[in-house]
Design an enzyme around this catalytic site. Structure first.
Site, PDB file in Angstrom:
ATOM      1  N   ALA A   3      49.913  65.347  25.824  1.00  0.00           N
ATOM      2  CA  ALA A   3      49.035  66.295  26.509  1.00  0.00           C
ATOM      3  C   ALA A   3      49.590  67.700  26.312  1.00  0.00           C
ATOM      4  O   ALA A   3      50.730  67.875  25.899  1.00  0.00           O
ATOM      5  CB  ALA A   3      49.006  65.966  27.993  1.00  0.00           C
TER       6      ALA A   3
ATOM      7  N   GLY B 119      49.158  60.777  25.504  1.00  0.00           N
ATOM      8  CA  GLY B 119      47.743  60.814  25.161  1.00  0.00           C
ATOM      9  C   GLY B 119      47.498  60.563  23.682  1.00  0.00           C
ATOM     10  O   GLY B 119      46.451  60.030  23.298  1.00  0.00           O
TER      11      GLY B 119
ATOM     12  N   GLU C 299      47.465  56.961  23.314  1.00  0.00           N
ATOM     13  CA  GLU C 299      46.261  56.438  23.980  1.00  0.00           C
ATOM     14  C   GLU C 299      45.015  56.628  23.111  1.00  0.00           C
ATOM     15  O   GLU C 299      44.111  55.797  23.120  1.00  0.00           O
ATOM     16  CB  GLU C 299      46.091  57.102  25.352  1.00  0.00           C
ATOM     17  CG  GLU C 299      47.137  56.607  26.355  1.00  0.00           C
ATOM     18  CD  GLU C 299      47.013  57.267  27.711  1.00  0.00           C
ATOM     19  OE1 GLU C 299      47.245  58.490  27.771  1.00  0.00           O
ATOM     20  OE2 GLU C 299      46.694  56.585  28.693  1.00  0.00           O
TER      21      GLU C 299
ATOM     22  N   GLU D  58      55.037  58.929  29.767  1.00  0.00           N
ATOM     23  CA  GLU D  58      54.592  59.616  30.996  1.00  0.00           C
ATOM     24  C   GLU D  58      55.503  59.351  32.186  1.00  0.00           C
ATOM     25  O   GLU D  58      55.680  60.199  33.055  1.00  0.00           O
ATOM     26  CB  GLU D  58      53.160  59.176  31.348  1.00  0.00           C
ATOM     27  CG  GLU D  58      52.075  59.770  30.466  1.00  0.00           C
ATOM     28  CD  GLU D  58      51.849  59.006  29.164  1.00  0.00           C
ATOM     29  OE1 GLU D  58      52.685  58.139  28.811  1.00  0.00           O
ATOM     30  OE2 GLU D  58      50.837  59.277  28.496  1.00  0.00           O
TER      31      GLU D  58
END
Ligand code: NAD
Length: 695
Positions: free
Chosen positions: A63, A102, A105, A125
């Protein structure tokens, strides 16, 4: 058209390229750009399949952390990934570099994953006090099973391409040119008539609730006090119990709880602070650095040996100097023993042991240090001895060599004055055990040159340490604050608390051990010798005798004698309350005429921590630490201040400096003790309604 995401059809494959240097962080423009490119790809009749790839050196590495704490801007990453997953064409992720958070992901929202052999993927995370909040906790278990997903998500560790292929995350590992290999793979899928295979449609293997409670149990000790690892477990459990959409909803709830928690705020603070400490205000990034190719270390005792290992591990040759051959032999044998113990645990290979040992040589002669680039002195803590050593180094070392001292308490400037090149002298204060502890307080003397500082700060990183630049004062940043806390701990006991009670309060706060257990670990004799020294040299200002001195004189040195403040069973480091200590405390209280009272846990916490905050503020006023975050990092990496509390200065901000100051004033009124005299900086900030974070 987005300027950070582009779309182009190549050879029948629609390629979405993310180009947002340096690490393709998934900021708002990238997220919006991906959707735009996806729409183009879906509308493009010439594209039979789609591919998503990172430009530059990596697939998105996570992110955009700068967006944390700001109002979220649509589209959110979970929605982007849901849209990718709902694409009507086969979607291939082509991964190189580090697909983290992310980034990983996104790959889970694709049908197929191709990775370069050097690529790494992971969901880190948890290290920021969060969980993968864009479907990672729901998709990964569907791909590789709940147990493997727990390992990946709870540890947050990055995984290598080969390992990912074995686990079933990556379908195809390639070498050479990722783009052409991934294009060939996508074309083959089309030629084979391969089907779309959204991860959300996969069944997840059911697991009993015990699997999750056992997993939580297995990390309970290591992750004591942390919220995020346990939330990660809950989210993965949800993947096995709920349908996909309900699971995503649960993931979002858990993620939001973490995002709004003080813990995550603290962990994010520490994450940034750790990067920030490396940047020294006032010293330009491009300051020339000296090359450090060989290091000399003086003294092969407790510290010298441990310090040497850091350099050997980093592949930097070390020449170790001692006064006598026996001391050298002993020091080298301990280094070897340490390496062999690590090899026995399987953490390094026996080849690595030999490789490190081969980088070590020894000498009894200072002349052999003529050519080294850096010398670190770790001899006895005695100014006369240190001055002699530095005088000799000044004579023998080549011009431009950096001369460092590992002193814990002595004046670096006075040591520097024993040379004719004070600009080359610096403190490098390692913590014990020096091969393990990550903190390195680099002590800038009044004459230390920018070049020397820049070199040593850079070197800290090279040897795997977190280097924090501090100024000269007694105890520097870490120990100076520690002394204040320890003195409160003793005073609390004098007034009626037990050592076990004090320790429990700080242990429950999140420290790995309390003040008294820490003393027992370090050895009560160390402080005793310093106090005795002061009683001899400066009786008027020396600390008064107390029950700790009695313990040492009764040969209770701590863990090493199985008796200190606490008792220890053989081979067991668990502190047990001691009758001998209780009797000594009782005797001391009687001698001093102290009327004991019940001391509450809140008072223990406030006195032990607020005194640190006040001293930290003074350290800032004096410029000994440059920023509050430097103090936070010193305490996190040097003394086990819980990461999820963010460090003493960050923690104080969370309490509110007005509240902290009010208590400090109260303690000052009650005791008149100088340690409680409010720091003017603290008063100023509190009066202005500010925190240390506003400095
Ligand atoms: P130590 O007694 O274990 O080792 C000191 C070594 O230096 C001995 O082997 C001794 O033979 C050698 N030595 C003494 N004078 C010498 C000389 N003139 N030339 C060459 N060798 C000489 O002590 P230590 O615990 O390793 O401490 C060393 C330094 O590190 C001290 O300044 C101490 O304050 C500092 N320090 C210690 C700790 C700790 O926890 N032990 C932590 C941080 C810093």
């Amino acid at each position: 058209m987005s300027d950070v995401v582009s779309y182009q059809c190549e050879d029948g494959i629609g390629v979405i390229t993310i180009d947002n240097p340096p690490v393709n962080a998934l900021g708002h423009a990238v997220r919006a750009g991906i959707l735009e490119a996806l729409d183009q790809g879906m509308a493009d009749d010439s594209a039979q399949a789609l591919m998503i790839i990172g430009g530059g050196r990596t697939f998105p590495a996570g992110a955009d952390i700068r967006e944390f704490g700001q109002t979220p801007k649509e589209p959110a990453l979970p929605d982007v990934i849901n849209r990718l997953e709902a694409s009507d064409k086969i979607l291939v992720a082509a991964v190189h570099g580090t697909a983290l958070g992310g980034g990983m992901e996104i790959t889970l929202g694709c049908d197929y994953r191709v990775a370069l052999d050097s690529a790494k993927m992971g969901l880190p995370e948890v290290n920021l006090g969060l969980l993968p909040g864009a479907g990672g906790t729901q998709r990964l278990p569907r791909l590789i099973g709940a147990r493997a997903a727990l390992d990946a998500i709870v540890s947050g560790k990055p995984m290598k391409a080969a390992q990912l292929e074995k686990m079933g995350v990556v379908d195809h590992v390639v070498s050479g040119d990722l783009k052409s290999e991934a294009l060939a793979y996508a074309k083959q899928l089309v030629a084979d008539g391969a089907a779309r295979r959204p991860v959300r449609d996969r069944d997840v293997e059911k697991e009993s609730a015990d699997v999750f409670s056992d997993y939580a149990q297995s990390i309970a000790r290591k992750k004591r006090g942390f919220l995020a690892p346990f939330h990660c477990i809950k989210a993965v459990q949800a993947a096995t119990e709920l349908d996909f959409d309900a699971g995503l909803k649960r993931e979002r709830e858990l993620f939001t709880e973490l995002l709004n928690s003080p813990q995550s705020a603290a962990q994010r603070h520490v994450f940034f602070a750790e990067r920030e400490v490396a940047k020294v205000p006032g010293i330009a990034k491009d300051t020339a650095k000296r090359e450090i190719k060989q290091v000399g270390i003086i003294g092969a005792g407790t510290m010298g040996g441990g310090i040497a290992m850091n350099f050997l591990n980093a592949g930097i040759p070390v020449r170790l100097l001692e006064m006598k051959q026996e001391a050298l032999d002993k020091g080298v044998a301990i280094i070897r023993k340490n390496y062999e113990a690590t090899a026995k645990k399987g953490r390094i290979s026996s080849e690595q042991v030999e490789k490190c040992m081969a980088l070590l040589d020894t000498t009894l002669s200072y002349d052999d240090l003529a050519e080294v680039d850096l010398v670190i002195e770790a001899v006895f803590e005695n100014m006369k001895v240190k001055k002699e050593v530095f005088g000799t180094l000044d004579r023998v070392c080549k011009k431009g060599a950096i001369l460092a001292t590992n002193t814990s308490t002595l004046d670096v400037d006075e040591i520097a004055r024993a040379t004719s090149r004070a600009e080359d002298v610096i403190g490098m204060h390692f913590f014990s055990p020096a091969n393990v502890m990550k903190l390195l307080e680099n002590v800038r003397g009044e004459a230390t040159s920018d070049e020397v500082i820049a070199t040593v700060m850079d070197l800290s990183k090279r040897i795997g340490k977190v280097g924090v630049l501090v100024g000269v004062c007694y105890g520097f940043v870490g120990n100076r604050i520690l002394h204040k806390r320890q003195s409160q701990a003793v005073s609390l006991v004098n007034q009626g608390a037990t050592p076990a009670q004090v320790d429990k309060v700080l242990y429950d706060f999140g420290f790995p051990m309390g003040p008294f257990a820490m003393w027992d670990l370090a050895g009560l004799d160390v402080g005793y010798r310093i106090r005795e020294g002061l009683r001899e040299s400066d009786p008027a200002n020396a600390p008064a005798r107390n029950w700790l001195d009695e313990l040492v004189e009764a040969d209770r040195y701590g863990q090493k004698t199985q008796a200190g403040v606490f008792d220890y069973a053989e081979g067991d480091r668990t502190p047990k309350p001691s009758d001998v200590t209780a009797a000594e405390i009782e005797k001391y209280r009687a001698e001093q005429g102290i009327d004991t009272r019940e001391v509450g846990d809140t008072e223990i916490l406030e006195r032990c921590l607020y005194v640190m905050v006040n001293e930290g503020a003074r350290i800032l006023e004096e410029g000994i630490a440059m920023r509050p975050l430097d103090i936070d990092i010193v305490w996190i990496y040097g003394y086990g201040f819980p990461v999820y509390q963010g460090g003493p200065m960050f923690w104080a901000d969370q309490i509110g400096l007005d509240k902290v100051l009010a208590k400090i004033k109260q303690f000052y009124d009650e005791t008149g003790h100088d340690d409680w005299k409010p720091s003017p900086l603290l008063e100023k900030l509190a009066n202005e309604g500010k925190g240390f974070g506003d400095l």
